[in-house]
Design a protein around this motif. Sequence first.
Motif, mmCIF file in Angstrom:
data_model
loop_
_atom_site.group_PDB
_atom_site.id
_atom_site.type_symbol
_atom_site.label_atom_id
_atom_site.label_comp_id
_atom_site.label_asym_id
_atom_site.label_seq_id
_atom_site.Cartn_x
_atom_site.Cartn_y
_atom_site.Cartn_z
ATOM 1 N N LYS A 115 88.185 74.075 26.181
ATOM 2 C CA LYS A 115 89.526 74.104 26.869
ATOM 3 C C LYS A 115 90.881 74.085 25.892
ATOM 4 O O LYS A 115 91.892 74.780 26.235
ATOM 5 C CB LYS A 115 89.596 73.097 27.863
ATOM 6 C CG LYS A 115 88.976 73.128 29.069
ATOM 7 C CD LYS A 115 89.016 71.798 30.156
ATOM 8 C CE LYS A 115 88.244 71.990 31.404
ATOM 9 N NZ LYS A 115 88.568 70.573 32.306
ATOM 10 N N ASP A 116 90.595 73.285 24.714
ATOM 11 C CA ASP A 116 91.587 73.161 23.798
ATOM 12 C C ASP A 116 91.688 74.571 22.982
ATOM 13 O O ASP A 116 92.556 74.765 22.407
ATOM 14 C CB ASP A 116 91.137 72.055 22.778
ATOM 15 C CG ASP A 116 91.462 70.647 23.614
ATOM 16 O OD1 ASP A 116 91.772 70.599 24.598
ATOM 17 O OD2 ASP A 116 90.668 69.942 22.958
ATOM 18 N N LEU A 138 80.714 66.727 28.567
ATOM 19 C CA LEU A 138 82.204 66.704 28.802
ATOM 20 C C LEU A 138 82.990 67.071 27.730
ATOM 21 O O LEU A 138 83.942 67.870 27.717
ATOM 22 C CB LEU A 138 82.534 65.241 29.177
ATOM 23 C CG LEU A 138 82.037 65.257 30.847
ATOM 24 C CD1 LEU A 138 82.128 63.445 31.195
ATOM 25 C CD2 LEU A 138 82.571 66.082 31.838
ATOM 26 N N ARG A 139 82.595 66.609 26.407
ATOM 27 C CA ARG A 139 83.428 66.982 25.364
ATOM 28 C C ARG A 139 83.488 68.351 25.087
ATOM 29 O O ARG A 139 84.153 69.053 24.448
ATOM 30 C CB ARG A 139 82.801 66.318 23.909
ATOM 31 C CG ARG A 139 83.306 64.864 23.704
ATOM 32 C CD ARG A 139 83.125 64.235 22.582
ATOM 33 N NE ARG A 139 81.577 64.212 22.242
ATOM 34 C CZ ARG A 139 80.648 63.090 22.549
ATOM 35 N NH1 ARG A 139 81.079 62.198 23.020
ATOM 36 N NH2 ARG A 139 79.576 63.382 22.244
ATOM 37 N N GLU A 193 85.721 70.187 27.053
ATOM 38 C CA GLU A 193 87.186 69.917 26.770
ATOM 39 C C GLU A 193 87.344 70.693 25.383
ATOM 40 O O GLU A 193 88.484 71.257 25.440
ATOM 41 C CB GLU A 193 87.138 68.616 26.632
ATOM 42 C CG GLU A 193 87.532 67.681 27.930
ATOM 43 C CD GLU A 193 88.438 68.131 28.717
ATOM 44 O OE1 GLU A 193 89.688 68.442 28.120
ATOM 45 O OE2 GLU A 193 88.401 68.310 30.007
ATOM 46 N N LYS A 194 86.355 70.702 24.570
ATOM 47 C CA LYS A 194 86.322 71.399 23.149
ATOM 48 C C LYS A 194 86.913 72.767 23.635
ATOM 49 O O LYS A 194 87.877 73.519 23.058
ATOM 50 C CB LYS A 194 85.498 71.088 22.540
ATOM 51 C CG LYS A 194 85.441 72.170 21.061
ATOM 52 C CD LYS A 194 83.918 72.026 20.472
ATOM 53 C CE LYS A 194 84.179 72.784 19.066
ATOM 54 N NZ LYS A 194 83.018 72.798 18.262
ATOM 55 N N ASP A 205 81.948 67.713 38.010
ATOM 56 C CA ASP A 205 81.942 67.845 36.491
ATOM 57 C C ASP A 205 80.503 67.890 35.809
ATOM 58 O O ASP A 205 80.040 68.876 34.846
ATOM 59 C CB ASP A 205 82.970 67.021 35.538
ATOM 60 C CG ASP A 205 84.203 66.983 36.013
ATOM 61 O OD1 ASP A 205 84.844 68.031 35.602
ATOM 62 O OD2 ASP A 205 84.788 66.021 36.745
ATOM 63 N N ASN A 233 86.408 61.864 35.871
ATOM 64 C CA ASN A 233 85.331 62.929 35.812
ATOM 65 C C ASN A 233 84.135 62.683 37.118
ATOM 66 O O ASN A 233 83.971 61.414 37.437
ATOM 67 C CB ASN A 233 84.561 63.093 34.637
ATOM 68 C CG ASN A 233 85.246 63.702 33.524
ATOM 69 O OD1 ASN A 233 85.816 62.926 32.433
ATOM 70 N ND2 ASN A 233 85.912 64.882 33.618
#
Length: 230
Positions: free
Chosen positions: A127-128, A120-121, A124-125, A50, A5
């Motif tokens: 994105k999932d 960042l979480r 990413e969350k 990021d 990142n």
Amino acid sequence: MNNKNRILIVEDEDYIRKFIKINLERENFEVIEASSGEEALEKIRKINLDVAVLDVMLPGIDGFQVCKTLREKDDKTGIIMLTARGQDIDKINGLKSGADDYLVKPFNPLELILRIKAILRRMEKTKDISEIINYGIFKLDGYSKKIFKNNSEIEMTPTEYSIMELFINNPGKAFSRDDILNNVWGYDFVGDAKIVDVNIRRIRTKIEDDPAAPVYIETVWGVGYRFKKI
């Protein structure tokens, strides 16, 4: 391929910037440095980030302007403002400029790392989550992390998107500020809960026809907020 990142640190005090860099590199982040707002804007134009960590008090172009410019370029980058102790107006102005979070100087580098990882979480969350959720005139696209109203995209920061995701998935449910902090920020937030109020105001300016008389995000007096159940 570099899967690290990329974090931009904008801080005019060399020893603070270097100290932050050392600690972030220990966490396997790729760190980009800038000692002024002008240098930061030059690097923002050339690279994708990021997360950006922006000191408010910079010589020349200040952190607020860097934040606004970065938001205009990319609404998906996480932004953390570094503010002086006791300067509440800096916190509010930073959030109004589009920041996701703030940290008061002096701070423990571990706390900064935790906040970067929390942002960042959240990224990413989302994105999932690949599903598309339609709710009245709103559409939430989990794959592209976009919000639409009447099929027109509404630009959202990662934090704003996460709040809208929470609301749209729980229409009619009242959330306290602490509920929103725990669900969206994802850690025990140490600071002023006004960070929730400022983000709600920003979202209202984007989704409401009249932000002064909100229809979709309702204030629940003595509790917090809820998204109108259709």
